[in-house]
Design an enzyme around this catalytic site. Structure first.
Site, PDB file in Angstrom:
ATOM      1  N   GLY A 328      29.699  41.191  69.863  1.00 19.52           N
ATOM      2  CA  GLY A 328      30.043  41.389  68.461  1.00 19.52           C
ATOM      3  C   GLY A 328      28.809  41.624  67.603  1.00 19.52           C
ATOM      4  CB  CYS A 331      28.463  37.596  68.721  1.00 19.42           C
ATOM      5  SG  CYS A 331      28.557  36.389  70.060  1.00 19.42           S
ATOM      6  N   GLY A 366      32.028  44.556  69.550  1.00 17.13           N
ATOM      7  CA  GLY A 366      31.331  45.828  69.714  1.00 17.13           C
ATOM      8  C   GLY A 366      32.065  47.026  69.175  1.00 17.13           C
ATOM      9  N   GLY A 388      34.132  42.828  62.424  1.00 18.53           N
ATOM     10  CA  GLY A 388      33.274  43.475  61.442  1.00 18.53           C
ATOM     11  C   GLY A 388      33.873  44.722  60.841  1.00 18.53           C
ATOM     12  N   GLY A 413      29.621  35.098  61.830  1.00 11.83           N
ATOM     13  CA  GLY A 413      30.110  34.812  63.168  1.00 11.83           C
ATOM     14  C   GLY A 413      30.629  33.394  63.240  1.00 11.83           C
ATOM     15  NE  ARG A 433      35.528  32.449  69.584  1.00 10.35           N
ATOM     16  CZ  ARG A 433      34.807  33.339  70.245  1.00 10.35           C
ATOM     17  NH1 ARG A 433      33.515  33.170  70.382  1.00 10.35           N
ATOM     18  NH2 ARG A 433      35.383  34.405  70.771  1.00 10.35           N
ATOM     19  CD  GLN A 445      26.741  30.031  71.849  1.00  9.36           C
ATOM     20  OE1 GLN A 445      27.200  30.988  72.479  1.00  9.36           O
ATOM     21  NE2 GLN A 445      27.000  28.779  72.172  1.00  9.36           N
TER      22      GLN A 445
END
Length: 505
Positions: A328, A331, A366, A388, A413, A433, A445
């Site tokens: 991501g 991410c 992505g 996004g 994120g 998560r 992260q």
């Protein structure tokens, strides 16, 4: 050579480009992202607007458009989930909140559009105008049937609408003083088509359905009739005709209680939200969901990026898989944890395996444009999940702000420290998560940023749909379900892109 021999010569030389298996050859290329390859054009003999995008997100849930909104607290709450469903996709409500707050969001989505509303809000004649105003504040409507008992099944004695209470200054007045008693009704057993005809002809906003004794059975709303006309692709439950909605949960014991509230509110799809889905915790909760709720709710498990991860979740009973780890835009798992996989390779490897068992896959992460959507689907995904790409739209949570003359919205994120610290650990879907609830020191992260205002997804998602239809047309694929067949048998071809080719394109 004779030009008429061109096809025969092509047959001798072989098709141009690479098959998907040749493209994703780990020994030759290593992992690939969406930008590392292109799809070669095919043969067009159909118009783009006839390209079907119908697909399945899980074994039992079909969509007209292959789009899911991500369960992030800066992407999907009630407004996003409703609009995504109206436009043919489905919204996944985040769980970075209390269970009651998340269940309330599910309930609002399910109440937004119905066929026959079998559990309408009902009041008695002794309720006050302030009770109607409170319902309007919470749920957005004020057309409420009135029964002698104040419940469904009671004798219908009237109905209250905005017109009845609009000019009343005394909020403590009882509803029997303002309600309309001459009510247009239909008998139980009427078809939805006939009920809609009565609504059109009577020009009423609500049509109570009553049994032979005048007891309220259900309700049909004119607003739903208009939505059916304006949103023909809407994702609806086949029986109740309510909008479909999903919600994320974690793998803790407390999440079982959360799920019970969500299912009670009408949840259709539960997404088990974990950055690394191949765990005993996730397997246990999948088995719990299947044994407790059966087919009442489908399970989208994950996240995974390898066949090994996928096999465990499929064996546990997952109805769909979510693919992506660290891909991501906000991410940073791959950089910080050194664990993950390039998204193109992950989608292809997992989807090829999952399809053997009839399990659809969702490419998560992505996705930055229509081309990325087309590439994810060509590698085997049934749908794509977008974060996004939908952040910064009117329907995403949060307030707009201005910076350097640009109108922006916050986007973060779920692995960012900002998201992890939003709630206490018991109600932090973000901490769960990433298995961080018990950590004294939190390791990020994900990151926090801002995205430019994109306007409403009511214009943006149709743009994505039209663009994807044209992309499939260029490939020579008339139906999304045929894409995977054509990839498998080599009719859809690929080519790797060099760094220079990426700059050129």
């Amino acid at each position: 050579m004779d030009p008429k021999q061109a096809l025969q010569e092509l047959e001798k030389m072989g098709a141009d480009g690479l098959t998907a298996h040749e493209l994703i050859d780990l020994k030759v290329t290593g992992g690939l992202t969406y930008n590392d390859f292109l799809i070669l054009p095919g043969y067009i003999n159909f118009p783009a607007d006839q390209v079907s995008l119908e697909t399945k997100v899980t074994r039992n849930i079909a969509l007209k458009a292959p789009f899911l909104s991500s369960p992030m607290d800066t992407v999907t709450e009630t407004s996003m989930a409703i609009t995504m469903a109206l436009l043919g996709g489905i919204g996944i409500l985040h769980n970075n909140c209390t269970a009651d707050e998340q269940a309330a969001m599910v309930r609002k989505v399910k109440k937004f559009e119905n066929g026959f509303i079998t559990d309408p809000i009902v009041l008695s004649a002794k309720h006050k105008i302030r009770d109607v105003l409170e319902i309007k504040r919470k749920l957005g409507f004020a057309g409420i049937p009135i029964t002698d008992s104040g419940k469904v099944g009671g004798k219908l004695v009237g109905i209250v609408t905005n017109r009845d209470i609009g000019f009343c200054e005394n909020d403590e007045a009882e509803l029997e003083t303002v309600m309309t008693t001459k009510v247009v009704t239909a008998e139980h057993g009427v078809t939805l088509q006939e009920a809609n005809r009565i609504l059109r002809e009577s020009k009423k906003g609500k049509l109570p359905i009553v049994d032979s004794e005048g007891n309220l059975v259900s309700l049909v709303a004119r607003s739903d009739l208009l939505k059916n006309r304006d949103y023909p692709w809407a994702s609806k439950h086949p029986q109740t005709k309510q909008l479909l909605v999903g919600a994320a949960i974690g793998t803790r014991l407390a999440d079982r209680e959360r799920l019970a509230k969500l299912v009670d509110a009408g949840l259709d799809l539960v997404v088990i939200d974990s950055s690394q889905g191949n765990s005993s915790f996730q397997i246990d909760i999948i088995k719990h969901i299947k044994s407790t709720y059966g087919d009442r709710v489908d399970v989208l498990a994950g996240n995974v990026v390898t066949r090994d991860q996928a096999a465990n979740l499929i064996a546990a009973g997952a109805d769909g898989l979510r693919i992506g780890m660290g891909s991501g835009s906000i991410c940073i798992t791959q950089e910080v944890m050194a664990v993950g996989r390039p998204q193109g390779t992950g989608v292809f490897q997992v989807s090829q395996f999952a399809r053997k068992f009839g399990v659809p896959t969702v490419a998560d992460g992505g996705i930055g444009n229509i081309g990325h959507i087309a590439k994810a689907l060509s590698l085997g995904a049934s749908c794509v999940m977008m974060g996004g790409l939908l952040a910064g739209t009117t329907e995403s949570p949060g307030e707009y702000f201005f910076l350097d003359g640009k109108r922006l919205k916050k986007y973060r994120g779920m692995g960012s420290l900002d998201a992890m610290e939003k709630n206490d650990s018991d109600n932090s879907g973000s901490q769960a998560r990433y298995f961080s609830e018990s950590d004294t020191v939190k390791v990020a992260q994900g990151v926090t940023g801002a995205v430019v205002d994109k306007g409403s997804i009511k214009q943006f998602v149709p743009y994505l749909i039209t663009g994807l239809q044209h992309s499939l047309q260029d490939m020579g694929v008339p139906h999304l379900s045929q894409l995977w067949e054509m990839v498998d048998d080599g009719r859809v071809r690929f080519e790797r892109r060099s760094a220079a080719a990426q700059i050129e394109g």
